[in-house]
Design a protein around this motif. Structure first.
Motif, PDB file in Angstrom:
ATOM      1  N   VAL A   1      34.596  45.941 -28.951  1.00 15.42           N
ATOM      2  CA  VAL A   1      34.119  45.324 -30.183  1.00 15.42           C
ATOM      3  C   VAL A   1      33.460  43.992 -29.830  1.00 15.42           C
TER       4      VAL A   1
ATOM      5  N   VAL B   1      32.655  39.911 -31.668  1.00 14.85           N
ATOM      6  CA  VAL B   1      33.007  39.002 -32.758  1.00 14.85           C
ATOM      7  C   VAL B   1      31.744  38.313 -33.238  1.00 14.85           C
TER       8      VAL B   1
ATOM      9  N   ASP C   1      32.986  37.572 -39.041  1.00 10.65           N
ATOM     10  CA  ASP C   1      34.418  37.731 -38.781  1.00 10.65           C
ATOM     11  C   ASP C   1      35.148  36.406 -38.958  1.00 10.65           C
TER      12      ASP C   1
ATOM     13  N   GLY D   1      36.169  43.024 -37.929  1.00  6.59           N
ATOM     14  CA  GLY D   1      35.369  43.728 -36.922  1.00  6.59           C
ATOM     15  C   GLY D   1      34.168  44.415 -37.531  1.00  6.59           C
TER      16      GLY D   1
ATOM     17  N   ASN E   1      38.238  46.533 -35.624  1.00  6.68           N
ATOM     18  CA  ASN E   1      39.294  46.089 -34.716  1.00  6.68           C
ATOM     19  C   ASN E   1      40.522  46.988 -34.841  1.00  6.68           C
TER      20      ASN E   1
ATOM     21  N   LEU F   1      41.425  38.410 -29.266  1.00  3.70           N
ATOM     22  CA  LEU F   1      40.497  38.293 -30.380  1.00  3.70           C
ATOM     23  C   LEU F   1      40.547  36.888 -30.989  1.00  3.70           C
TER      24      LEU F   1
END
Length: 335
Positions: free
Chosen positions: A43, A45, A49, A65, A100, A313
């Motif tokens: 993924v 960012v 987000d 996500g 996510n 994350l």
């Protein structure tokens, strides 16, 4: 009902708080006719987000996500574009749970084939920004390979600006591109991506741009329009066009005297509104994949973290939130 691990937030907390992002098991929704069930491998960012985590209601638990690359595991009853085992990349939709999570559901019509020459992490950097840049250039501004003029990209070192420079360099041979960058490192980045000229948006932007394009620029893209309308009115030529992706100003009256057109670009409009041309996002993502595999554009990933976890994350959110990143931050491989 199948469940999967998802990472999201329960409260609007700063990235310094270990509970800013947490993991939990969530139900995987039943597939709609055009849905794909994707095993997410990577993924990225994006500013959206960060914005949601910091201020949007969690309604109990909100999964973030808006970029992913992974492998199709199941398909809906009317799916025709993909089959189980296909590698894909996409940006999803803001009105569905985020990417996510280990297993994610997305509409095939806003999904593209993953570039074969890229890793999952490098591919995950591209969808949201590529869709935004493509729709800006070719839908909002209606540019073609025969277009001539000058394009100013403000915020060119960000994810959208970076891929916009690449697309313009690859597909708009007669368009002169001016990019903004705040220091020598960033200036080198945008030149490497195809910008012919660089202006520092922290200095006298109008003076720098008009020194390059005395009659004004034809098209202006901005990710940072708040408080800038008077400047834009100076540097855009009569009958020119501006595209903004931020929440921007409420008053664009200073543009009226030169009949400058103001456009909003929200790459989620097609899936949110279920427009008849939703499949255009599938097509443009496939075209971008072709351009990548042909070596005409490259990933804009500059920071790659692992594994996909609340801690990692949170680190990625912090990097994006500080506003100093160049290109994109991606996260790959589950714990």
């Amino acid at each position: 009902m199948t469940t999967t691990t998802a990472i999201g937030y329960e409260k609007n907390l700063p990235t310094t708080d270990p509970k800013a992002l947490t993991a939990r098991e969530v139900e995987v929704p039943e597939l709609g006719p055009h849905d794909l069930l994707v095993e997410v491998k990577a993924v990225s960012v994006n500013p959206v987000d960060v914005k949601l985590r910091a201020g949007a209601p969690a309604d109990g638990f909100k999964v973030l996500g808006f970029d992913a690359a992974g492998t199709v595991r199941e398909v809906g009853s009317e799916v025709t574009l993909f089959a189980p085992g296909d590698d894909v990349y996409y940006a999803g939709s803001i009105n569905r749970p985020g990417t996510n999570q280990r297993l994610h559901v997305v509409d095939e019509r806003i999904t593209g084939r993953k570039p074969q020459s890229l890793s999952f992490a490098d591919a995950a950097a591209l969808p949201l920004t590529a869709i935004t840049a493509w729709e800006t250039l070719f839908d909002r501004l209606a540019l073609t390979e025969n277009s001539t003029g000058t394009l100013l990209v403000i915020g060119a070192t960000g994810g959208v600006g970076s891929i916009m420079l690449e697309l313009a360099d690859a597909l708009l041979p007669n368009v002169t591109v001016i990019a903004t960058a705040s220091d020598d490192e960033r200036a080198a980045w945008v030149r490497d991506l195809g910008a012919e000229h660089v202006a520092n948006h922290r200095d006298d932007l109008a003076g720098q741009v008009l020194a390059i394009a005395p009659d004004g620029v034809d098209w202006l893209f901005t990710a940072h329009s708040e408080g800038q309308i008077e400047t834009y009115a100076q540097i855009v030529r009569p009958f020119g066009h501006i595209v903004a992706i931020d929440d921007g100003p409420r008053d664009v009256f200073p543009l009226k005297g030169k009949s400058i057109a103001w456009h909003w670009e929200l790459m989620f409009t097609r899936p949110l509104q279920q427009t008849l041309d939703m499949i255009e996002q599938h097509r443009l993502l496939n075209t971008v994949a072709d351009l990548v595999d042909q070596g005409r554009i490259r990933t804009t990933a500059t920071t790659t973290l692992a594994p996909i976890s609340p801690t990692t994350l949170r680190e990625a959110h912090e990097l994006v939130e500080n506003g100093r990143t160049v290109g994109k931050v991606t996260v790959h491989s589950w714990e």
